[in-house]
Design a protein around this motif. Structure first.
Motif, short mmCIF file in Angstrom:
data_model
loop_
_atom_site.label_atom_id
_atom_site.label_comp_id
_atom_site.label_asym_id
_atom_site.label_seq_id
_atom_site.Cartn_x
_atom_site.Cartn_y
_atom_site.Cartn_z
N GLY A 157 0.88 -1.18 -0.10
CA GLY A 157 0.03 0.05 0.01
C GLY A 157 0.73 1.36 0.09
O GLY A 157 0.59 2.20 0.46
N ALA A 158 1.94 1.15 -0.64
CA ALA A 158 3.04 2.28 -0.50
C ALA A 158 2.56 3.43 -1.41
O ALA A 158 3.22 4.54 -0.88
CB ALA A 158 4.48 1.82 -1.21
N SER A 159 1.71 3.61 -2.16
CA SER A 159 1.31 4.66 -2.72
C SER A 159 0.20 5.44 -2.10
O SER A 159 -0.03 6.58 -2.55
CB SER A 159 0.67 4.49 -4.23
N GLY A 160 -0.37 4.89 -0.77
CA GLY A 160 -1.25 5.73 -0.16
C GLY A 160 -0.70 6.84 0.61
O GLY A 160 0.43 7.17 0.88
N ALA A 161 -1.69 7.49 1.30
CA ALA A 161 -1.11 8.70 2.43
C ALA A 161 -0.28 8.16 3.31
O ALA A 161 0.88 8.57 3.67
CB ALA A 161 -2.16 9.29 2.81
N LEU A 162 -0.53 6.88 4.18
CA LEU A 162 0.15 6.44 5.08
C LEU A 162 1.38 5.81 4.54
O LEU A 162 2.52 5.68 4.83
CB LEU A 162 -0.66 5.44 5.85
N GLY A 163 1.12 4.75 3.40
CA GLY A 163 2.33 4.36 2.75
C GLY A 163 3.54 5.18 2.21
O GLY A 163 4.63 4.89 2.55
N SER A 164 2.88 6.20 1.76
CA SER A 164 3.87 7.33 1.36
C SER A 164 4.95 7.77 2.47
O SER A 164 6.13 7.86 2.27
CB SER A 164 3.23 8.41 0.61
N ALA A 165 4.07 8.14 3.58
CA ALA A 165 4.86 8.85 4.66
C ALA A 165 5.92 7.70 5.43
O ALA A 165 6.96 7.98 5.75
CB ALA A 165 3.68 9.04 5.82
N VAL A 166 5.39 6.42 5.27
CA VAL A 166 6.24 5.38 5.86
C VAL A 166 7.31 5.28 5.07
O VAL A 166 8.56 4.97 5.45
CB VAL A 166 5.19 3.81 6.04
N ALA A 167 7.25 5.06 3.59
CA ALA A 167 8.31 5.00 2.73
C ALA A 167 9.59 6.01 2.81
O ALA A 167 10.44 5.64 3.04
CB ALA A 167 7.63 4.91 1.50
N LYS A 168 8.87 7.24 2.89
CA LYS A 168 9.92 8.44 2.81
C LYS A 168 10.55 8.46 4.35
O LYS A 168 11.78 8.45 4.25
CB LYS A 168 9.05 9.59 2.84
N THR A 169 9.81 8.01 5.48
CA THR A 169 10.61 7.96 6.80
C THR A 169 11.47 7.11 6.90
O THR A 169 12.80 7.12 7.33
CB THR A 169 9.72 7.74 7.82
N ALA A 170 11.42 5.59 6.12
CA ALA A 170 12.10 4.75 6.14
C ALA A 170 13.43 4.80 5.59
O ALA A 170 14.55 4.62 5.80
CB ALA A 170 11.54 3.56 5.66
N VAL A 171 13.21 5.31 4.18
CA VAL A 171 14.30 6.01 3.30
C VAL A 171 15.23 6.85 4.29
O VAL A 171 16.54 6.98 4.03
CB VAL A 171 13.90 6.47 2.10
N LEU B 145 10.46 9.84 -4.28
CA LEU B 145 11.28 8.69 -4.19
C LEU B 145 10.91 8.18 -5.89
O LEU B 145 9.98 8.31 -6.31
CB LEU B 145 10.52 7.57 -3.15
N ALA B 146 12.16 7.59 -6.11
CA ALA B 146 12.12 6.79 -7.46
C ALA B 146 12.82 5.57 -7.40
O ALA B 146 13.78 5.30 -6.48
CB ALA B 146 12.80 7.78 -8.57
N ASP B 147 12.54 4.79 -8.27
CA ASP B 147 13.32 3.52 -8.38
C ASP B 147 14.93 3.59 -8.49
O ASP B 147 15.21 4.42 -9.30
CB ASP B 147 12.81 2.31 -9.50
N GLY B 148 15.66 3.14 -7.55
CA GLY B 148 17.24 3.15 -7.73
C GLY B 148 17.85 2.32 -6.71
O GLY B 148 17.11 1.11 -6.53
N GLU B 149 19.00 2.66 -6.36
CA GLU B 149 19.73 1.57 -5.59
C GLU B 149 19.14 1.08 -4.16
O GLU B 149 19.09 -0.10 -3.95
CB GLU B 149 21.33 2.33 -5.30
N ASP B 150 18.33 1.97 -3.59
CA ASP B 150 17.88 1.71 -2.35
C ASP B 150 16.45 1.69 -2.36
O ASP B 150 15.55 1.52 -1.40
CB ASP B 150 18.13 2.66 -1.09
N VAL B 151 15.60 1.79 -3.36
CA VAL B 151 14.21 1.82 -3.53
C VAL B 151 13.78 0.78 -4.83
O VAL B 151 14.37 1.06 -5.70
CB VAL B 151 13.96 3.23 -3.73
N MET B 152 12.89 -0.10 -4.49
CA MET B 152 12.48 -0.82 -5.65
C MET B 152 10.98 -0.45 -5.66
O MET B 152 10.08 -0.52 -4.80
CB MET B 152 12.65 -2.36 -5.07
N ILE B 153 10.49 -0.12 -6.86
CA ILE B 153 8.88 0.06 -6.91
C ILE B 153 8.29 -0.93 -7.76
O ILE B 153 8.80 -1.19 -8.58
CB ILE B 153 8.83 1.68 -7.64
N GLN B 154 7.36 -1.46 -6.97
CA GLN B 154 6.47 -2.53 -7.67
C GLN B 154 5.08 -2.19 -7.68
O GLN B 154 4.28 -2.13 -6.85
CB GLN B 154 6.65 -4.01 -6.88
N GLY B 155 4.62 -2.02 -8.80
CA GLY B 155 3.13 -1.62 -9.13
C GLY B 155 2.28 -2.75 -10.04
O GLY B 155 3.14 -3.66 -10.37
#
Length: 230
Positions: free
Chosen positions: A10-24, A43-53
């Motif tokens: 659920g990483a694209s939602g309001a909570l998921g986005s906040a958690v993702a940014k905090t984690a990074v 956030l964008a797909d890169g060395e430390d971020v993997m995006i799976q839609g």
């Protein structure tokens, strides 16, 4: 937290986005999993971020594919944060059986599928963690909340059962129980409410990431209210 591998559903939602940014921001490597092809701002797909839609977490094979891909990309998996879910308000009399089936699938089945897929990888971690999102509204259901509260109560029981199942492996399993989360959608639905009493996504993210950290090793099977001042 630096270097820990965390899968967030659920990483694209309001909570998921906040958690993702905090984690990074804390130095984690993150796999952002969602059914839509939308990524958290900044956030964008890169060395430390993997995006799976386009991932259907209600399907066990699809969930396993996403989790296995994340573990393969980063060389393992340390924590899973199950944020994916759904909500619907309707009375039992005016509602239908389809709502109950839908919310069970979105809230309980998604979490169970992801957890099942993640367990082999978490067993290989030095500090495996599962953090689910329950609901304070499932402790005592209000009008129109029967189907939603029942599904979130299922998440609570899943959390407790998994905590017992996995404690011998050093894996902790906990759930946060938010009240109303301060999101644009909730503000639009309740424009006359006092938003200052609601819990913010960033506040909830901080609790979830603590539970996903090595420092939370003594906490498992807990259902933790994160309710702001509601």
């Amino acid at each position: 937290m630096p270097g820990r591998v965390i899968a967030i559903t659920g990483a694209s939602g309001a909570l998921g986005s906040a958690v993702a940014k905090t984690a990074v921001g804390q130095g984690c490597r993150v796999a952002l999993i969602d059914h839509v092809h939308h990524t958290p701002h900044g956030l964008a797909d890169g060395e430390d971020v993997m995006i799976q839609g386009g991932v259907d977490l209600t399907d066990a094979a699809s969930a396993k594919g996403a989790i296995d891909a994340a573990a393969a990309r980063f060389g393992g998996l340390d924590a899973v944060l199950n944020i994916a879910g759904g909500f619907s308000w309707e009375t039992v009399e005016a509602g239908g059986a389809e709502t109950w089936a839908k919310l069970f699938a979105l809230n309980v089945q998604t979490a169970a599928n992801v957890c099942r897929a993640a367990i082999p990888h978490l067993k290989a971690s030095q500090a495996g963690r599962i953090v689910n999102v329950g609901a304070n509204g499932a402790v005592k259901a209000a009008l129109g909340m029967a189907a939603y509260a029942a599904s979130k109560a299922g998440v609570h029981r899943l959390t407790e059962a998994l905590a017992e199942e996995l404690k011998a492996h050093g894996i902790t399993v906990n759930a946060v129980l938010p009240s109303i989360i301060d999101t644009p959608a909730n503000r639009a639905d309740m424009p006359k409410a006092d938003f200052s009493t609601w819990v913010t996504p960033d506040e909830l993210a901080a609790v979830m990431l603590f539970l996903a950290s090595p420092q939370a090793s003594a906490v498992t099977g807990a259902l933790i209210p994160v309710t702001g001042r509601v």
